[in-house]
Design a protein around this motif. Structure first.
Motif, PDB file in Angstrom:
ATOM      1  N   SER A  76      -3.490  34.179  17.679  1.00 33.68           N
ATOM      2  CA  SER A  76      -2.908  34.418  18.997  1.00 33.68           C
ATOM      3  C   SER A  76      -2.251  33.146  19.531  1.00 33.68           C
ATOM      4  CB  SER A  76      -4.001  34.906  19.952  1.00 33.68           C
ATOM      5  OG  SER A  76      -3.519  34.965  21.266  1.00 33.68           O
ATOM      6  N   GLY A  77      -2.917  32.027  19.349  1.00 30.89           N
ATOM      7  CA  GLY A  77      -2.370  30.743  19.800  1.00 30.89           C
ATOM      8  C   GLY A  77      -1.096  30.376  19.072  1.00 30.89           C
ATOM      9  N   ILE A  78      -1.092  30.563  17.766  1.00 29.84           N
ATOM     10  CA  ILE A  78       0.123  30.292  16.975  1.00 29.84           C
ATOM     11  C   ILE A  78       1.257  31.204  17.429  1.00 29.84           C
ATOM     12  CG2 ILE A  78       1.145  30.706  14.687  1.00 29.84           C
ATOM     13  CD1 ILE A  78      -0.116  28.147  14.425  1.00 29.84           C
ATOM     14  N   SER A  79       0.948  32.470  17.630  1.00 31.54           N
ATOM     15  CA  SER A  79       1.979  33.427  18.062  1.00 31.54           C
ATOM     16  C   SER A  79       2.582  33.027  19.394  1.00 31.54           C
ATOM     17  CB  SER A  79       1.395  34.840  18.156  1.00 31.54           C
ATOM     18  OG  SER A  79       1.060  35.306  16.883  1.00 31.54           O
ATOM     19  N   LYS A  80       1.729  32.648  20.343  1.00 35.79           N
ATOM     20  CA  LYS A  80       2.226  32.220  21.661  1.00 35.79           C
ATOM     21  C   LYS A  80       3.047  30.941  21.552  1.00 35.79           C
ATOM     22  CE  LYS A  80      -1.474  34.320  24.336  1.00 35.79           C
ATOM     23  NZ  LYS A  80      -2.733  34.088  25.037  1.00 35.79           N
ATOM     24  N   ALA A  81       2.573  30.007  20.737  1.00 34.80           N
ATOM     25  CA  ALA A  81       3.273  28.716  20.598  1.00 34.80           C
ATOM     26  C   ALA A  81       4.637  28.862  19.944  1.00 34.80           C
ATOM     27  CB  ALA A  81       2.406  27.738  19.799  1.00 34.80           C
ATOM     28  N   THR A  82       4.785  29.859  19.088  1.00 33.00           N
ATOM     29  CA  THR A  82       6.037  30.004  18.334  1.00 33.00           C
ATOM     30  C   THR A  82       6.927  31.146  18.823  1.00 33.00           C
ATOM     31  OG1 THR A  82       4.956  31.395  16.670  1.00 33.00           O
ATOM     32  CG2 THR A  82       4.992  29.015  16.249  1.00 33.00           C
ATOM     33  N   ALA A  83       6.495  31.848  19.854  1.00 33.10           N
ATOM     34  CA  ALA A  83       7.252  33.003  20.351  1.00 33.10           C
ATOM     35  C   ALA A  83       8.684  32.607  20.726  1.00 33.10           C
ATOM     36  CB  ALA A  83       6.545  33.603  21.557  1.00 33.10           C
ATOM     37  N   VAL A  99      -2.356  20.814  15.579  1.00 32.44           N
ATOM     38  CA  VAL A  99      -2.882  19.523  16.046  1.00 32.44           C
ATOM     39  C   VAL A  99      -3.656  19.700  17.345  1.00 32.44           C
ATOM     40  CG1 VAL A  99      -2.242  17.238  16.930  1.00 32.44           C
ATOM     41  CG2 VAL A  99      -1.150  18.138  14.856  1.00 32.44           C
ATOM     42  N   SER A 100      -3.067  20.385  18.313  1.00 32.97           N
ATOM     43  CA  SER A 100      -3.752  20.538  19.611  1.00 32.97           C
ATOM     44  C   SER A 100      -5.010  21.385  19.478  1.00 32.97           C
ATOM     45  CB  SER A 100      -2.820  21.114  20.673  1.00 32.97           C
ATOM     46  OG  SER A 100      -2.448  22.430  20.356  1.00 32.97           O
ATOM     47  N   TYR A 101      -4.978  22.393  18.617  1.00 32.54           N
ATOM     48  CA  TYR A 101      -6.148  23.250  18.384  1.00 32.54           C
ATOM     49  C   TYR A 101      -7.289  22.415  17.820  1.00 32.54           C
ATOM     50  CZ  TYR A 101      -8.790  27.363  16.808  1.00 32.54           C
ATOM     51  OH  TYR A 101      -9.753  28.322  16.605  1.00 32.54           O
ATOM     52  N   GLN A 102      -6.991  21.621  16.805  1.00 29.94           N
ATOM     53  CA  GLN A 102      -8.034  20.785  16.205  1.00 29.94           C
ATOM     54  C   GLN A 102      -8.531  19.725  17.171  1.00 29.94           C
ATOM     55  OE1 GLN A 102      -6.999  20.810  11.554  1.00 29.94           O
ATOM     56  NE2 GLN A 102      -7.914  18.959  12.287  1.00 29.94           N
ATOM     57  N   GLN A 103      -7.646  19.122  17.907  1.00 30.11           N
ATOM     58  CA  GLN A 103      -8.056  18.052  18.815  1.00 30.11           C
ATOM     59  C   GLN A 103      -8.750  18.593  20.058  1.00 30.11           C
ATOM     60  OE1 GLN A 103      -4.459  15.703  19.185  1.00 30.11           O
ATOM     61  NE2 GLN A 103      -4.954  14.553  17.339  1.00 30.11           N
ATOM     62  N   SER A 104      -8.694  19.907  20.277  1.00 33.25           N
ATOM     63  CA  SER A 104      -9.373  20.480  21.437  1.00 33.25           C
ATOM     64  C   SER A 104     -10.876  20.585  21.211  1.00 33.25           C
ATOM     65  CB  SER A 104      -8.798  21.858  21.777  1.00 33.25           C
ATOM     66  OG  SER A 104      -9.150  22.808  20.784  1.00 33.25           O
ATOM     67  N   TYR A 105     -11.322  20.461  19.945  1.00 31.04           N
ATOM     68  CA  TYR A 105     -12.758  20.424  19.677  1.00 31.04           C
ATOM     69  C   TYR A 105     -13.276  19.109  20.221  1.00 31.04           C
ATOM     70  CZ  TYR A 105     -12.528  24.320  16.392  1.00 31.04           C
ATOM     71  OH  TYR A 105     -12.364  25.545  15.819  1.00 31.04           O
TER      72      TYR A 105
END
Length: 183
Positions: A76-83, A99-105
């Protein structure tokens, strides 16, 4: 059988289900998979144990649903980011999302608590991630580029290092695109 198929009579109460799955993220980060406590998940989610058991009859069922939930959140995040984007802009947006997904941990990560569990799961995760990224690439070397970028991403997740600020640049280099002007 998925949790949704096993419990079709619980209506559309997806908010409770999502709260439980979101709470599972927090509990896994603290305790790991082998020490996951359904009582702790219920408490974190603000639901009773019977409510949790209505949605997930066992720890195994919860963990299976959690894996699906994580993939859906990522997709879902990838879809929103690339829409609405095309070509390299779409690819770059996907890399930025990774990058942002991984760094959000933040704080404790499951890899820090149970590395053997995470490493075992990489067998399934790497091919899926590689295939998804490969779809955004063009050219004869797209398979190698996607594999290289995913290996870089996995490396950044597994081993904390002093080059987090270069993570996006490394992914861009792996797939052969340049940073947009102004980056």
């Amino acid at each position: 059988m998925s949790a949704d198929q096993a419990h079709p009579d619980f209506g559309d109460d997806t908010s409770t289900r999502r709260r439980i799955l979101s709470a599972t993220t927090e509990v896994l980060a603290r305790s790991g998979q082998s020490k996951l406590s359904l009582s702790e998940v219920a408490m974190q989610a603000g639901v009773s144990r019977p409510t949790l058991y209505r949605w997930f009859a066992s720890k195994e069922e919860l963990l299976q649903a959690f894996g699906v939930y994580e993939r859906e959140m990522f997709d879902s995040g990838i879809s929103k980011a690339t829409a609405g984007l095309r070509g390299n802009e779409k690819l770059d947006a996907a890399l930025q999302f990774i990058v942002s997904y991984q760094q959000s941990y933040s704080g404790v990560r499951v890899i820090d608590i149970e590395p053997e569990v995470v490493i075992a799961q990489l067998d399934r995760v790497i091919p899926v991630m590689r295939t998804r990224l490969e779809r955004l690439l063009q050219g004869p070397n797209r398979t190698v580029k996607a594999a290289t970028a995913i290996r870089v991403a996995i490396s950044h997740y597994i081993v904390r290092s002093d080059d987090d600020d270069q993570f996006l640049a490394q992914l861009r280099h792996a797939v052969g695109i340049k940073a947009p002007a102004g980056d």
